[in-house]
Scaffold this motif. Sequence first.
Motif, PDB file in Angstrom:
ATOM      1  N   GLN A  90       0.831  -1.208   0.000  1.00  0.00           N
ATOM      2  CA  GLN A  90       0.000   0.000   0.000  1.00  0.00           C
ATOM      3  C   GLN A  90       0.863   1.255   0.000  1.00  0.00           C
ATOM      4  O   GLN A  90       0.571   2.211  -0.723  1.00  0.00           O
ATOM      5  N   CYS A  91       1.927   1.253   0.791  1.00  0.00           N
ATOM      6  CA  CYS A  91       2.827   2.404   0.825  1.00  0.00           C
ATOM      7  C   CYS A  91       3.457   2.643  -0.545  1.00  0.00           C
ATOM      8  O   CYS A  91       3.541   3.781  -1.002  1.00  0.00           O
ATOM      9  N   LEU A 107       0.771   4.061  -2.971  1.00  0.00           N
ATOM     10  CA  LEU A 107       0.457   5.453  -2.653  1.00  0.00           C
ATOM     11  C   LEU A 107       1.619   6.379  -2.977  1.00  0.00           C
ATOM     12  O   LEU A 107       1.418   7.489  -3.464  1.00  0.00           O
ATOM     13  N   ASN A 108       2.833   5.924  -2.741  1.00  0.00           N
ATOM     14  CA  ASN A 108       3.997   6.736  -3.077  1.00  0.00           C
ATOM     15  C   ASN A 108       4.076   6.995  -4.576  1.00  0.00           C
ATOM     16  O   ASN A 108       4.344   8.114  -5.006  1.00  0.00           O
ATOM     17  N   LYS A 147       1.122   9.491  -5.516  1.00  0.00           N
ATOM     18  CA  LYS A 147       1.206  10.852  -4.981  1.00  0.00           C
ATOM     19  C   LYS A 147       2.567  11.507  -5.161  1.00  0.00           C
ATOM     20  O   LYS A 147       2.703  12.707  -4.963  1.00  0.00           O
ATOM     21  N   LYS A 181       5.048  11.134  -3.212  1.00  0.00           N
ATOM     22  CA  LYS A 181       5.695  10.897  -1.922  1.00  0.00           C
ATOM     23  C   LYS A 181       4.631  10.419  -0.955  1.00  0.00           C
ATOM     24  O   LYS A 181       3.437  10.655  -1.154  1.00  0.00           O
ATOM     25  N   TYR A 182       5.084   9.726   0.073  1.00  0.00           N
ATOM     26  CA  TYR A 182       4.143   9.182   1.043  1.00  0.00           C
ATOM     27  C   TYR A 182       4.900   8.893   2.332  1.00  0.00           C
ATOM     28  O   TYR A 182       6.004   8.351   2.299  1.00  0.00           O
ATOM     29  N   ALA A 183       4.327   9.268   3.459  1.00  0.00           N
ATOM     30  CA  ALA A 183       4.948   9.002   4.757  1.00  0.00           C
ATOM     31  C   ALA A 183       4.751   7.532   5.096  1.00  0.00           C
ATOM     32  O   ALA A 183       3.650   7.114   5.441  1.00  0.00           O
ATOM     33  N   VAL A 184       5.809   6.763   4.986  1.00  0.00           N
ATOM     34  CA  VAL A 184       5.696   5.328   5.246  1.00  0.00           C
ATOM     35  C   VAL A 184       5.793   5.007   6.725  1.00  0.00           C
ATOM     36  O   VAL A 184       5.432   3.911   7.141  1.00  0.00           O
TER      37      VAL A 184
END
Length: 64
Positions: A22-23, A26-27, A30, A32-35
């Motif tokens: 999922q991370c 989403l990364n 988007k 970037k994504y806060a994992v």
Amino acid sequence: RFERVNQTLIAVCGHSSEQAEQCAILNEAKGKYAVKEGQYEILKPQCDAITGRGIGATMEVTAN
């Protein structure tokens, strides 16, 4: 598709395989994504381990 990233998030951050996937998705969507969130002293070595595997990662300070 994201096997190297997934395996890194599992090994370095302790994510489950589903969480890692999922991370990664989403990364990509988007940009970037806060994992992971937490204390600097814990996250810094994890960030270094991720970048040491050739995967882009940064740390950001957020307001509480």
